[in-house]
Design a protein around this motif. Structure first.
Motif, mmCIF file in Angstrom:
data_model
loop_
_atom_site.group_PDB
_atom_site.id
_atom_site.type_symbol
_atom_site.label_atom_id
_atom_site.label_comp_id
_atom_site.label_asym_id
_atom_site.label_seq_id
_atom_site.Cartn_x
_atom_site.Cartn_y
_atom_site.Cartn_z
ATOM 1 N N MET A 138 43.867 31.843 37.898
ATOM 2 C CA MET A 138 44.387 32.692 38.736
ATOM 3 C C MET A 138 43.788 34.300 38.124
ATOM 4 S SD MET A 138 46.323 32.725 41.155
ATOM 5 C CE MET A 138 46.765 34.065 42.289
ATOM 6 N N LYS A 139 43.845 34.202 36.678
ATOM 7 C CA LYS A 139 43.532 35.716 36.069
ATOM 8 C C LYS A 139 42.116 35.895 36.591
ATOM 9 C CE LYS A 139 44.027 37.719 31.666
ATOM 10 N NZ LYS A 139 44.048 37.565 30.076
ATOM 11 N N LYS A 140 41.099 34.985 36.666
ATOM 12 C CA LYS A 140 39.758 35.066 36.966
ATOM 13 C C LYS A 140 39.612 35.503 38.477
ATOM 14 C CE LYS A 140 37.113 31.828 34.153
ATOM 15 N NZ LYS A 140 36.192 30.494 34.217
ATOM 16 N N LEU A 141 40.439 34.901 39.397
ATOM 17 C CA LEU A 141 40.644 35.552 40.604
ATOM 18 C C LEU A 141 41.072 36.909 40.880
ATOM 19 C CD1 LEU A 141 41.851 32.617 42.977
ATOM 20 C CD2 LEU A 141 39.663 33.480 42.994
ATOM 21 N N ARG A 142 41.544 37.134 39.975
ATOM 22 C CA ARG A 142 42.321 38.548 40.039
ATOM 23 C C ARG A 142 41.140 39.660 39.841
ATOM 24 N NH1 ARG A 142 47.076 39.433 36.388
ATOM 25 N NH2 ARG A 142 47.738 37.559 37.449
ATOM 26 N N LYS A 143 40.181 39.498 38.890
ATOM 27 C CA LYS A 143 38.972 40.518 38.654
ATOM 28 C C LYS A 143 38.166 40.498 39.870
ATOM 29 C CE LYS A 143 36.492 37.324 36.051
ATOM 30 N NZ LYS A 143 36.027 36.857 34.475
ATOM 31 N N TYR A 144 38.031 39.290 40.686
ATOM 32 C CA TYR A 144 37.200 39.496 41.758
ATOM 33 C C TYR A 144 37.913 40.293 42.876
ATOM 34 C CZ TYR A 144 34.153 36.363 39.206
ATOM 35 O OH TYR A 144 33.370 35.711 38.309
ATOM 36 N N ALA A 145 39.454 39.937 42.917
ATOM 37 C CA ALA A 145 40.237 40.734 44.096
ATOM 38 C C ALA A 145 39.879 42.234 43.658
ATOM 39 C CB ALA A 145 41.462 40.149 43.864
ATOM 40 N N VAL A 146 40.041 42.722 42.323
ATOM 41 C CA VAL A 146 39.813 44.065 42.036
ATOM 42 C C VAL A 146 38.494 44.561 42.511
ATOM 43 C CG1 VAL A 146 39.520 45.626 40.070
ATOM 44 C CG2 VAL A 146 41.471 43.963 40.024
ATOM 45 N N ILE A 147 37.328 43.634 42.274
ATOM 46 C CA ILE A 147 36.293 44.355 42.547
ATOM 47 C C ILE A 147 36.018 44.396 44.209
ATOM 48 C CG2 ILE A 147 33.468 43.428 42.692
ATOM 49 C CD1 ILE A 147 34.231 41.880 40.089
ATOM 50 N N ALA A 148 36.831 43.350 45.057
ATOM 51 C CA ALA A 148 36.600 43.452 46.304
ATOM 52 C C ALA A 148 37.288 44.761 46.682
ATOM 53 C CB ALA A 148 37.120 42.077 46.916
ATOM 54 N N ARG A 149 38.372 45.164 46.271
ATOM 55 C CA ARG A 149 39.030 46.238 46.643
ATOM 56 C C ARG A 149 38.556 47.500 46.411
ATOM 57 N NH1 ARG A 149 44.102 44.875 44.180
ATOM 58 N NH2 ARG A 149 43.804 46.412 42.468
ATOM 59 N N VAL A 150 37.839 47.592 45.137
ATOM 60 C CA VAL A 150 36.805 48.800 45.071
ATOM 61 C C VAL A 150 35.732 48.958 45.924
ATOM 62 C CG1 VAL A 150 35.296 49.776 43.401
ATOM 63 C CG2 VAL A 150 37.307 48.745 42.439
ATOM 64 N N SER A 151 35.294 47.768 46.461
ATOM 65 C CA SER A 151 34.142 47.705 47.643
ATOM 66 C C SER A 151 34.661 48.104 48.789
ATOM 67 C CB SER A 151 33.406 46.278 47.452
ATOM 68 O OG SER A 151 33.722 45.596 48.387
ATOM 69 N N LEU A 152 35.896 47.539 49.170
ATOM 70 C CA LEU A 152 36.522 48.038 50.297
ATOM 71 C C LEU A 152 36.844 49.643 50.359
ATOM 72 C CD1 LEU A 152 37.894 47.167 53.208
ATOM 73 C CD2 LEU A 152 40.174 46.962 51.791
ATOM 74 N N LYS A 153 37.235 50.280 49.305
ATOM 75 C CA LYS A 153 37.318 51.530 49.229
ATOM 76 C C LYS A 153 35.969 52.458 49.425
ATOM 77 C CE LYS A 153 41.479 52.135 46.617
ATOM 78 N NZ LYS A 153 42.124 52.350 45.001
ATOM 79 N N ASN A 154 35.007 51.590 48.760
ATOM 80 C CA ASN A 154 33.750 52.307 48.918
ATOM 81 C C ASN A 154 33.182 52.464 50.422
ATOM 82 O OD1 ASN A 154 32.969 53.165 46.572
ATOM 83 N ND2 ASN A 154 32.152 51.494 45.796
ATOM 84 N N ALA A 155 33.451 51.119 50.886
ATOM 85 C CA ALA A 155 32.948 50.979 52.514
ATOM 86 C C ALA A 155 33.928 52.118 53.520
ATOM 87 C CB ALA A 155 33.139 49.525 53.024
ATOM 88 N N VAL A 156 35.005 52.146 53.110
ATOM 89 C CA VAL A 156 35.680 53.074 53.912
ATOM 90 C C VAL A 156 35.556 54.462 53.874
ATOM 91 C CG1 VAL A 156 38.110 54.119 54.292
ATOM 92 C CG2 VAL A 156 37.863 51.482 53.949
ATOM 93 N N ALA A 157 35.236 55.043 52.613
ATOM 94 C CA ALA A 157 34.606 56.197 52.239
ATOM 95 C C ALA A 157 33.422 56.561 53.113
ATOM 96 C CB ALA A 157 34.439 56.531 50.938
ATOM 97 N N TYR A 158 32.421 55.738 53.414
ATOM 98 C CA TYR A 158 31.256 56.191 54.263
ATOM 99 C C TYR A 158 31.460 56.050 55.682
ATOM 100 C CZ TYR A 158 29.007 56.250 49.643
ATOM 101 O OH TYR A 158 28.660 56.611 48.490
ATOM 102 N N LYS A 159 32.494 57.021 56.227
ATOM 103 C CA LYS A 159 32.751 56.942 57.848
ATOM 104 C C LYS A 159 31.526 57.143 58.674
ATOM 105 C CE LYS A 159 37.527 58.147 57.021
ATOM 106 N NZ LYS A 159 37.432 58.343 55.513
#
Lengths: 262, 263
Positions: free
Chosen positions: B1-22
């Motif tokens: 579960m802890k392992k999955l959480r770090k990948y979820a954080v990476i995915a969240r950061v990548s989503l923020k990046n993607a949204v930033a480039y409108k």
């Protein structure tokens, strides 16, 4: 004029020598592009297998003609003038300074400064296609050559015009990419699939139809008036693109960037 | 579960990046619309000449809109990222992180994938309604199985592209492999449904992974039936599993060959 041609020839030689330095990359990209084009011919083959006869007034042979002409014209444009698609980057980053300082025509210097490796594949693919579809029809080859020469000039002129807008509006890279996408799509499908407004566009503002679809019509039924009109309009468009670039250049402000051309 | 959480954080950061480039998202919208417009014009002309076996006009337009939609969703640039990482040596920094490189790349692309899925999905629906009208026989209850099929298609495509990217460990120029893969997926489903191919080619296409990227989810979309779902999903799941396993095996072998110089 002779001086410009000499510079263009010299830059072509340098670009080709540079491309041949990385032979495996050169061959891979050229082969990849030819393969990529073949997938579209496969699509058309299936479409005509399903229906037979004509699609929007074009037979399978006609589609092969416009594909061959487009592929070779686009290839020649990018073998000789690949830097036309790079004009926005040069303007926005200030790298144009390096071209302004050299003692030759800026437009010729900018356009001929770069070649595209994959474009050699496009150029060769058109000839292969013509060899397969029209190997014994001299008239088809004649109009193919006319289309390739005019098309390469028009592809470059249209791309240059779109990127020249960067002098006026700032970064026009998206308009440049979109324009390229439009002219390619106007060339590789029968022109009658589009409505009247789009057809008007492909014979006026983005006049690639003059170099791809008109030669096909002239091959089917020759008309000297149409041939002269298409030739005159294409050359006029190229001259106007050059004038537009020169006018835009007056608005260019140096980026104070340190750049070298090797 | 802890392992999955770090990948979820990476995915969240990548989503923020993607949204930033409108602007990038907007340009993808414009290109998507242009492609659809051209295809609609072409197929309208083709259907004027006669009927095409097995697909109504509305079904075919929706099919193409859906294949292009998956194509745009899959546009994460993973092949060039992998190539760049290996050739520039940046992979040396990435494999030292407390995350598996392969899953790090997947999580890092997930943000853009999700954004594309949602944003392009809306645009695809609007374009479909404008150009073809409502899809006959479509019901909202089809969405969950359809999303599963799209997710499996994205996984197959992502991991096969990653596999080609990993080939840069052994090949100086792997561009041709990418071109071949791309064109096979285009010819065996993206531009044309597999049913349009010559009868001798159809079984070949259905036994290869390439058709399960575009054809399988799009076929399910335009002609959903529980029987079709049962026929296609296990095959998609099988190819998804094969692609992930192949990437993990190749990655393990490739890292052993990796030589790092300098400090």
């Amino acid at each position: 004029m002779k001086k410009h041609l000499k510079i263009a020839a010299c830059l072509f030689r340098l670009n080709l020598a540079s491309a041949l330095e990385y032979r495996s990359s050169f061959l891979t990209q050229a082969f990849g592009m030819a393969l990529s084009n073949s997938s579209f011919i496969f699509f058309w083959w299936i479409a005509f297998q399903q229906l037979g006869g004509y699609i929007a007034g074009y037979s399978f042979q006609d589609v092969l003609f416009i594909w061959a002409t487009t592929s070779s014209a686009f290839g020649l444009a990018n073998v000789l003038f690949a830097n036309a698609a790079n004009v926005t980057k040069l303007i926005v980053s200030g790298e144009l300074d390096a071209y302004l300082l050299q003692p030759c025509n800026v437009l010729v210097n900018v356009l001929c400064a770069r070649t595209s490796l994959s474009a050699y594949g496009d150029l060769a693919y058109g000839f292969i296609l013509m060899g397969l579809a029209y190997h014994d029809t001299a008239a088809a080859w004649l109009w193919f050559f006319v289309g390739v020469l005019l098309g390469s000039l028009l592809f470059s002129a249209v791309t240059l015009t779109a990127h020249t807008l960067s002098f006026y509006w700032g970064d026009a890279s998206m308009i440049g990419q979109l324009t390229t996408e439009f002219v390619i799509n106007f060339s590789i499908y029968p022109d009658k699939i589009y409505g009247p407004a789009v057809r008007a566009l492909m014979y006026s503002l983005l006049p690639i139809g003059l170099a791809i679809h008109v030669p096909l019509r002239l091959f089917r039924a020759f008309s000297p008036l149409t041939a002269l009109a298409a030739l005159g309009a294409s050359l006029l468009y190229c001259v106007l693109a050059g004038v537009f670039f020169s006018r835009g250049l007056r608005r260019y402000e140096s980026g104070n960037i340190m750049a070298t051309r090797l | 579960m802890k392992k999955l959480r770090k990948y979820a954080v990476i995915a969240r950061v990548s989503l923020k990046n993607a949204v930033a480039y409108k602007a990038s998202l907007f340009s993808r919208f414009v290109f998507y619309t242009v492609f659809i417009y051209v295809f609609v014009m072409l197929w309208r002309a083709i259907y004027k000449e006669g009927s095409v076996n097995g697909y109504s006009y509305a079904q075919l337009i929706w099919y193409l809109i859906f294949t292009e939609y998956i194509g745009f969703c899959c546009g994460t640039g993973i092949f060039s990222t992998m190539n760049e990482d290996v050739k520039s040596g940046a992979i040396a920094y990435l494999i030292g992180r407390p995350a598996h490189y392969v899953f790090y790349q997947f999580a890092n692309s997930l943000g853009l994938l999700l954004l594309n899925l949602c944003a392009c999905g809306l645009l695809a629906a609007v374009l479909g309604l404008v150009f073809a009208g409502p899809l006959p026989g479509f019901h909202i209850s089809v969405l969950p199985p359809l999303l599963l099929s799209v997710a499996l298609a994205v996984v197959i495509n992502f991991f096969f592209l990653m596999l080609i990217g990993l080939s840069s460990f052994v090949m100086e120029d792997n561009g041709a492999l990418f071109f071949i893969y791309q064109k096979l997926t285009f010819m065996l489903g993206m531009f044309l449904p597999v049913e349009f191919l010559p009868s001798w080619l159809q079984p070949v296409a259905k036994s290869l992974p390439f058709s399960y990227v575009y054809w399988a989810p799009s076929r399910l979309f335009v002609d959903y039936s529980p029987a079709l779902f049962r026929a296609l999903i296990p095959r998609q799941a099988l190819w998804a599993a094969v692609s992930v396993v192949l990437v993990l095996l190749c990655y393990r072998g490739s890292v052993r060959r990796l030589q790092l110089n300098g400090g």
